[in-house]
Design an enzyme around this catalytic site. Structure first.
Site, mmCIF file in Angstrom:
data_model
loop_
_atom_site.group_PDB
_atom_site.id
_atom_site.type_symbol
_atom_site.label_atom_id
_atom_site.label_comp_id
_atom_site.label_asym_id
_atom_site.label_seq_id
_atom_site.Cartn_x
_atom_site.Cartn_y
_atom_site.Cartn_z
ATOM 1 N N ASN A 24 51.170 20.873 32.374
ATOM 2 C CA ASN A 24 50.672 19.488 32.350
ATOM 3 C C ASN A 24 51.037 18.715 33.609
ATOM 4 O OD1 ASN A 24 49.636 20.089 29.872
ATOM 5 N ND2 ASN A 24 51.074 18.885 28.681
ATOM 6 N N ASP A 122 40.377 22.020 25.078
ATOM 7 C CA ASP A 122 40.775 22.361 23.715
ATOM 8 C C ASP A 122 39.919 21.706 22.648
ATOM 9 O OD1 ASP A 122 42.815 24.067 23.990
ATOM 10 O OD2 ASP A 122 44.403 22.573 23.938
ATOM 11 N N ASP A 321 52.569 18.691 21.592
ATOM 12 C CA ASP A 321 52.343 20.098 21.922
ATOM 13 C C ASP A 321 53.337 21.033 21.236
ATOM 14 O OD1 ASP A 321 50.178 19.571 23.452
ATOM 15 O OD2 ASP A 321 51.201 19.649 25.374
#
EC number: 2.5.1.7
Length: 436
Positions: A24, A122, A321
């Site tokens: 990220n 996603d 996450d």
């Protein structure tokens, strides 16, 4: 035909593992090279699909890329081909990659125009670009959405001007994009309700080393004094805290003794504490995390004895996450926990696979699941399953490694998007996993 992982569970693992660079962080840091014509060197880059696609995309638009090694890269963005950004090829390529939206901020700062595809990535629920676009508008950007092309065209005809803004949500990518746009805007930009994740702190640190003037780093109120230009720099990325959390969970579930080396311990925030709430022992040894082999672990309750609830929250809260990982790990703990996934509405749908494996989970609604830990009375059973998103994919992989018998995980491109050579690295610890 796409590949799959074939996993035979039940092995106790042992050894050291080093986390990759943070995915990220990578997408923002690598986009920031567009802010200067000078050379920028970035190290600890994760060798994963999403990041490699972004590096390829930068090369396509004219950035000179020199990959010194798999984890270090030199970028020189002296000659950018703005015309390429309107080509069909760019639209097709950038549409495949969520991170491509991150090049908009730097391009607006330096050239006053940018193009953004409608996002892919996603399937974990809606991921809006509103925060990015509204932030850009406040800096003086006009945008047109081209419905034929599914494309946003952004332009700041009179240049970017600093302003005060209050974000509707502390979006990490939104904050990063707006910060990158604002570093060369005229005057002062103040962003309130800014994301303050380590990823953003790293980006601001890098930009300041390039000559930007950003204060309030690490808080939710960021102030940026615009400068006229930025210079080159070197930047090393943090280890991936999601990987680190995944490895802690993996050790506990497989009753393994694992040392996570170079874990960037000071940047992990509340993560070690959350795993301790599940009853997992871990020791912080300098910059390493040592997880001893444990036969069992018991989920704590709240102080008044009520059932533990774990939920995600913007930093310094618990990252969404890792909720998939926590959920899987809880299936083999003693005790019960309510997992409340607030930020994304379809990240819990993978629990049906865990139920097929024999886990006791009640899915209350798209956001909440209650896990009743079996304290290892029954091992999970290996099954054939498919990975819906990056994080659920690794959660299912951890479940398979602790299960009895053979599991097959399909659609592992989703796992490869976020975790580098995960099968090779787990094999070194003694896992029985192969790519078929």
């Amino acid at each position: 035909m796409s590949s799959a992982f074939e996993v035979r569970g039940g092995n106790r693992l042992k050894g050291d593992i080093v986390p990759q660079g943070a995915k990220n962080e990578a997408l923002q840091i690598i986009s920031a090279v567009l802010l200067t014509p000078e050379k920028v060197t970035i190290s600890n880059i994760p060798d994963i699909l999403d990041v490699n696609l972004l590096i390829e995309l930068l090369a396509d638009i004219g950035v000179a890329v020199n990959r010194v090694s798999r984890d270090t890269c030199e970028f020189t963005a002296a000659n950018i081909d703005m015309a390429y950004l309107q080509s069909a090829e760019f639209k097709k390529k950038s549409g495949r990659l969520r991170g491509s939206v991150m090049i908009a901020g730097p391009l607006l700062a330096r050239y006053g125009k940018a193009y953004i595809p409608k996002p892919g990535g996603d399937k974990i629920g809606r991921r809006r670009l509103d925060t990015h676009i509204i932030g850009f508008e406040k800096l003086g950007v006009q945008f047109v959405y081209d419905t034929d092309d599914n494309f946003f065209r952004l332009e700041a005809a009179d240049g970017l001007k600093g302003t005060y803004m209050l974000l509707d949500e502390p979006s990490v990518t939104g904050t990063a994009n707006i910060v990158m746009a604002a570093v060369m805007a005229k005057g002062t930009t103040t962003i309130y309700n800014a994301a303050c994740e380590p990823y953003i702190q790293q980006l601001c640190k890098m930009l300041n080393s390039m000559g930007a003037n950003i204060s309030g780093v690490g808080s939710n109120l960021i102030t940026i004094e615009g400068v006229t230009s930025l210079k080159g720099c070197s930047h090393a990325m943090l280890p991936d805290m999601i990987e680190i959390g995944s490895f802690i969970g993996l050790a506990a579930m497989t009753q393994s003794e694992i040392t996570i080396r170079n874990a960037g311990v000071e940047h992990l925030g509340i993560i070690p504490e959350k795993f301790r709430q599940l009853g997992i022992h871990l020791e912080l040894r300098g910059n390493d995390i040592y997880v001893p082999a444990q036969d069992s672990y018991e989920i704590q309750t709240f102080l008044d004895g009520s059932i533990l609830t774990m939920y995600d929250h913007p930093w310094p809260g618990f990252t969404p996450d890792l909720l998939s990982i926590v959920l899987v790990v809880a299936t083999q703990a003693k005790g019960s926990v309510m997992i409340h996934q607030k930020m994304f509405e379809s990240r819990l749908f993978f629990v049906d696979k865990l139920i097929d494996m024999g886990a006791q989970i009640v899915l209350c609604d798209p956001h909440r699941a209650v896990v009743i830990g079996l304290g290892r009375e029954h091992a999970l059973r290996g099954i054939t399953m498919s990975s819906p998103d990056i994080r659920a994919g690794v959660a299912l992989l951890i479940a398979a490694l602790s299960a009895e018998g053979k599991s097959t995980i399909q659609n592992i491109e989703q796992i490869d998007r976020g975790y580098q050579y995960i099968d090779e690295r787990l094999r070194r610890l003694g896992a029985d996993i192969k790519r078929v």
